[in-house]
Scaffold this motif. Structure first.
Motif, PDB file in Angstrom:
ATOM      1  N   TRP A 170     -23.777   9.605  22.507  1.00  0.00           N
ATOM      2  CA  TRP A 170     -23.070   8.435  21.366  1.00  0.00           C
ATOM      3  C   TRP A 170     -23.881   9.055  20.113  1.00  0.00           C
ATOM      4  CZ3 TRP A 170     -23.518   3.394  24.025  1.00  0.00           C
ATOM      5  CH2 TRP A 170     -22.734   3.129  24.522  1.00  0.00           C
ATOM      6  N   PHE A 171     -25.381   9.592  19.833  1.00  0.00           N
ATOM      7  CA  PHE A 171     -26.189   9.571  19.342  1.00  0.00           C
ATOM      8  C   PHE A 171     -25.678  10.991  17.984  1.00  0.00           C
ATOM      9  CE2 PHE A 171     -29.025   6.135  19.490  1.00  0.00           C
ATOM     10  CZ  PHE A 171     -29.836   5.909  18.115  1.00  0.00           C
ATOM     11  N   ASN A 172     -25.155  12.165  19.345  1.00  0.00           N
ATOM     12  CA  ASN A 172     -25.440  13.220  19.243  1.00  0.00           C
ATOM     13  C   ASN A 172     -23.896  13.213  18.535  1.00  0.00           C
ATOM     14  OD1 ASN A 172     -28.372  14.421  19.739  1.00  0.00           O
ATOM     15  ND2 ASN A 172     -26.839  14.515  21.969  1.00  0.00           N
ATOM     16  N   THR A 173     -22.482  11.926  19.400  1.00  0.00           N
ATOM     17  CA  THR A 173     -21.690  12.402  18.361  1.00  0.00           C
ATOM     18  C   THR A 173     -21.816  12.214  17.134  1.00  0.00           C
ATOM     19  OG1 THR A 173     -20.074  11.789  20.784  1.00  0.00           O
ATOM     20  CG2 THR A 173     -19.282  11.435  18.584  1.00  0.00           C
ATOM     21  N   ALA A 174     -22.418  10.792  17.096  1.00  0.00           N
ATOM     22  CA  ALA A 174     -22.310  10.773  15.522  1.00  0.00           C
ATOM     23  C   ALA A 174     -23.513  11.535  14.125  1.00  0.00           C
ATOM     24  CB  ALA A 174     -23.250   9.273  16.030  1.00  0.00           C
ATOM     25  N   VAL A 175     -24.006  12.272  15.217  1.00  0.00           N
ATOM     26  CA  VAL A 175     -24.816  13.247  14.048  1.00  0.00           C
ATOM     27  C   VAL A 175     -23.757  14.717  13.593  1.00  0.00           C
ATOM     28  CG1 VAL A 175     -26.457  14.574  14.103  1.00  0.00           C
ATOM     29  CG2 VAL A 175     -27.128  12.049  14.884  1.00  0.00           C
TER      30      VAL A 175
ATOM     31  N   SER B 260     -16.915  11.209   6.959  1.00  0.00           N
ATOM     32  CA  SER B 260     -17.057   9.801   6.307  1.00  0.00           C
ATOM     33  C   SER B 260     -17.583   9.149   7.130  1.00  0.00           C
ATOM     34  CB  SER B 260     -15.970   9.181   5.036  1.00  0.00           C
ATOM     35  OG  SER B 260     -15.241   8.458   6.080  1.00  0.00           O
ATOM     36  N   LYS B 261     -18.602   8.149   6.494  1.00  0.00           N
ATOM     37  CA  LYS B 261     -19.452   7.290   7.008  1.00  0.00           C
ATOM     38  C   LYS B 261     -18.444   6.110   7.848  1.00  0.00           C
ATOM     39  CE  LYS B 261     -22.605   3.736   6.421  1.00  0.00           C
ATOM     40  NZ  LYS B 261     -23.583   3.450   5.398  1.00  0.00           N
ATOM     41  N   SER B 262     -17.352   5.781   7.323  1.00  0.00           N
ATOM     42  CA  SER B 262     -16.123   4.855   7.593  1.00  0.00           C
ATOM     43  C   SER B 262     -15.625   5.070   8.814  1.00  0.00           C
ATOM     44  CB  SER B 262     -15.315   4.244   6.425  1.00  0.00           C
ATOM     45  OG  SER B 262     -13.978   5.602   6.042  1.00  0.00           O
ATOM     46  N   LYS B 263     -14.761   6.860   8.941  1.00  0.00           N
ATOM     47  CA  LYS B 263     -15.082   7.499   9.767  1.00  0.00           C
ATOM     48  C   LYS B 263     -15.564   7.520  11.370  1.00  0.00           C
ATOM     49  CE  LYS B 263     -12.393  11.942  11.506  1.00  0.00           C
ATOM     50  NZ  LYS B 263     -11.903  13.024  11.042  1.00  0.00           N
ATOM     51  N   VAL B 264     -16.760   7.718  10.835  1.00  0.00           N
ATOM     52  CA  VAL B 264     -17.373   7.735  11.643  1.00  0.00           C
ATOM     53  C   VAL B 264     -17.696   6.078  12.117  1.00  0.00           C
ATOM     54  CG1 VAL B 264     -19.364   8.337  12.421  1.00  0.00           C
ATOM     55  CG2 VAL B 264     -18.566   9.431  10.748  1.00  0.00           C
ATOM     56  N   ARG B 265     -18.266   5.329  11.801  1.00  0.00           N
ATOM     57  CA  ARG B 265     -18.007   3.877  12.002  1.00  0.00           C
ATOM     58  C   ARG B 265     -16.358   3.709  12.989  1.00  0.00           C
ATOM     59  NH1 ARG B 265     -21.216  -0.474  10.260  1.00  0.00           N
ATOM     60  NH2 ARG B 265     -21.312   1.139   7.951  1.00  0.00           N
ATOM     61  N   ARG B 266     -15.193   3.934  12.195  1.00  0.00           N
ATOM     62  CA  ARG B 266     -14.185   3.655  13.507  1.00  0.00           C
ATOM     63  C   ARG B 266     -14.383   4.576  14.990  1.00  0.00           C
ATOM     64  NH1 ARG B 266     -11.611   4.267   8.488  1.00  0.00           N
ATOM     65  NH2 ARG B 266     -11.081   6.490   9.207  1.00  0.00           N
TER      66      ARG B 266
ATOM     67  N   VAL C  21     -24.339   4.470  12.936  1.00  0.00           N
ATOM     68  CA  VAL C  21     -23.764   4.947  11.630  1.00  0.00           C
ATOM     69  C   VAL C  21     -24.701   4.906  10.431  1.00  0.00           C
ATOM     70  CG1 VAL C  21     -22.378   5.275  10.593  1.00  0.00           C
ATOM     71  CG2 VAL C  21     -21.826   5.147  12.591  1.00  0.00           C
ATOM     72  N   ASP C  22     -24.959   3.675   9.892  1.00  0.00           N
ATOM     73  CA  ASP C  22     -26.003   3.318   9.068  1.00  0.00           C
ATOM     74  C   ASP C  22     -27.736   3.771   9.254  1.00  0.00           C
ATOM     75  OD1 ASP C  22     -24.577   1.092   7.931  1.00  0.00           O
ATOM     76  OD2 ASP C  22     -25.524  -0.140   8.827  1.00  0.00           O
ATOM     77  N   PHE C  23     -27.502   3.871  10.393  1.00  0.00           N
ATOM     78  CA  PHE C  23     -29.090   5.255  10.776  1.00  0.00           C
ATOM     79  C   PHE C  23     -28.748   6.054  10.889  1.00  0.00           C
ATOM     80  CE2 PHE C  23     -31.567   6.588  13.500  1.00  0.00           C
ATOM     81  CZ  PHE C  23     -32.757   6.986  13.443  1.00  0.00           C
ATOM     82  N   ILE C  24     -27.944   6.544  11.002  1.00  0.00           N
ATOM     83  CA  ILE C  24     -27.627   7.791  11.039  1.00  0.00           C
ATOM     84  C   ILE C  24     -27.280   9.011   9.085  1.00  0.00           C
ATOM     85  CG2 ILE C  24     -26.211  10.036  11.242  1.00  0.00           C
ATOM     86  CD1 ILE C  24     -27.074   9.147  13.483  1.00  0.00           C
ATOM     87  N   PHE C  25     -26.439   7.635   9.011  1.00  0.00           N
ATOM     88  CA  PHE C  25     -25.580   7.964   7.025  1.00  0.00           C
ATOM     89  C   PHE C  25     -27.872   8.167   6.800  1.00  0.00           C
ATOM     90  CE2 PHE C  25     -21.837   8.702   8.963  1.00  0.00           C
ATOM     91  CZ  PHE C  25     -21.624   9.836   7.858  1.00  0.00           C
TER      92      PHE C  25
END
Length: 86
Positions: free
Chosen positions: A26-31, A39-45, A60-64
């Motif tokens: 999950w971390f690697n996917t978000a990164v 975008s942050k919203s796309k990653v969050r979805r 997502v908040d952490f990654i961004f």
């Protein structure tokens, strides 16, 4: 009886290990999504579909918040190590 308890314990350890591998993924996917310019919203979805709303929002908040220089595979490895230490 002891054999059954031992099997149950080893199954729990395997499930915990699987959970920690998933955490790293999950971390690697978000990164990677952030590095790809999503975008942050796309990653969050995307992450919400994978892990649920609350956890995805926190991740997502952490990654961004991180500087781009810190967005490496080491981040996922650190998350996995922390999970395994629990």
């Amino acid at each position: 009886m002891i054999a059954v308890l031992g099997f149950g314990a080893s199954t729990a350890v395997a499930q915990d290990a699987d959970k920690c591998v998933q955490t790293e993924t999950w971390f690697n996917t978000a990164v990677q999504a952030r590095l790809d310019g999503d975008s942050k919203s796309k990653v969050r979805r995307t992450m919400t579909r994978e892990m649920g709303k609350d956890a995805a929002g926190q991740l997502v908040d952490f990654i961004f918040l991180l500087p781009e220089a810190q967005l490496t595979p080491d981040l996922g490895k650190a998350a996995r190590a922390q999970c395994e230490a629990l």
